[in-house]
Design an enzyme around this catalytic site. Sequence first.
Site, short mmCIF file in Angstrom:
data_model
loop_
_atom_site.label_atom_id
_atom_site.label_comp_id
_atom_site.label_asym_id
_atom_site.label_seq_id
_atom_site.Cartn_x
_atom_site.Cartn_y
_atom_site.Cartn_z
N GLY A 1 29.49 -71.87 -46.54
CA GLY A 1 29.14 -70.73 -45.70
C GLY A 1 30.33 -69.81 -45.55
O GLY A 1 31.48 -70.22 -45.68
N GLN B 1 35.16 -63.23 -41.48
CA GLN B 1 36.14 -63.86 -42.36
C GLN B 1 36.64 -62.92 -43.44
O GLN B 1 37.64 -63.19 -44.09
CB GLN B 1 35.57 -65.14 -42.98
CG GLN B 1 35.35 -66.23 -41.95
CD GLN B 1 34.79 -67.46 -42.59
OE1 GLN B 1 33.59 -67.63 -42.70
NE2 GLN B 1 35.68 -68.34 -43.02
N CYS C 1 37.30 -74.92 -43.12
CA CYS C 1 36.96 -73.50 -43.02
C CYS C 1 37.78 -72.73 -44.05
O CYS C 1 38.96 -73.01 -44.23
CB CYS C 1 37.28 -73.02 -41.60
SG CYS C 1 36.92 -71.28 -41.32
N LEU C 2 37.14 -71.76 -44.67
CA LEU C 2 37.83 -70.93 -45.66
C LEU C 2 38.98 -70.15 -45.03
O LEU C 2 39.92 -69.77 -45.73
CB LEU C 2 36.84 -69.96 -46.32
CG LEU C 2 35.76 -70.62 -47.17
CD1 LEU C 2 34.68 -69.59 -47.53
CD2 LEU C 2 36.36 -71.24 -48.42
N HIS D 1 28.32 -73.64 -37.47
CA HIS D 1 29.71 -73.28 -37.80
C HIS D 1 29.82 -71.77 -38.03
O HIS D 1 30.72 -71.11 -37.50
CB HIS D 1 30.14 -74.06 -39.05
CG HIS D 1 31.53 -73.75 -39.52
ND1 HIS D 1 32.56 -74.66 -39.44
CD2 HIS D 1 32.07 -72.64 -40.09
CE1 HIS D 1 33.66 -74.12 -39.93
NE2 HIS D 1 33.40 -72.89 -40.34
N GLU D 2 28.90 -71.22 -38.83
CA GLU D 2 28.95 -69.78 -39.15
C GLU D 2 28.61 -68.93 -37.93
O GLU D 2 29.22 -67.88 -37.70
CB GLU D 2 28.05 -69.45 -40.33
CG GLU D 2 28.42 -70.16 -41.63
CD GLU D 2 29.89 -70.06 -42.02
OE1 GLU D 2 30.52 -69.02 -41.75
OE2 GLU D 2 30.42 -71.04 -42.57
N HIS E 1 31.55 -68.36 -35.85
CA HIS E 1 32.42 -67.28 -36.35
C HIS E 1 31.98 -65.93 -35.78
O HIS E 1 32.82 -65.07 -35.49
CB HIS E 1 32.39 -67.20 -37.88
CG HIS E 1 33.35 -68.12 -38.55
ND1 HIS E 1 34.70 -68.13 -38.29
CD2 HIS E 1 33.14 -69.08 -39.49
CE1 HIS E 1 35.29 -69.05 -39.03
NE2 HIS E 1 34.37 -69.64 -39.77
#
Length: 185
Positions: A60, A65, A110-111, A153-154, A157
């Site tokens: 995701g 991000q 996480c990215l 999770h997304e 963000h």
Amino acid sequence: MILMKDIVRDGHPALRKKTSNMTFPLSAADQQLAADLLEYVINSQDDEMVEMYKIRPGIGIAAPQVNEDKRMFAIYLIDEEDKEVSFVAVNPKIISHSVEKTYISSGEGCLSVDEVIEGYVPRYTRITATGFHPDGTAFKMRLKGLTAIAFQHELDHLNGVMFYDHINKVNPFADIPDAVPYDRV
């Protein structure tokens, strides 16, 4: 195409800001952003693309991000029933959730976070979510397992919350009441 250099890292102010709702119809730029977010997560699960473009795998990615104040994220994964889950969510919300919780026993990543942060991240086992596809059509989904975890999770963000905010600061691996570990990662 989104590359690692385009993804903001932990500490960037965009990751701590609550995003703004989007209006429809989406602009051409916002439609392109939706396509680019989904393209990233699909490419990031292809070994050749990972090697060629030096991108990190993920399931995701959210607009903040890539430093965009947009209430949008993309998810791409293969679920517990070996079904492909692939969508972009615009203005998503969780409208109901299970009492039972879950967590990924190996932890979340996480990215935007380069280091490993250990600990259990409590998530709802099942959620019902609403939102819109980039073309403006509404959706209502019942999600479970990894898809529900990724959605939460997304969505975090979009609200300026990082996964590690949920980890118990005193004991990162403390038992989570009413939680069953999710181990298929």
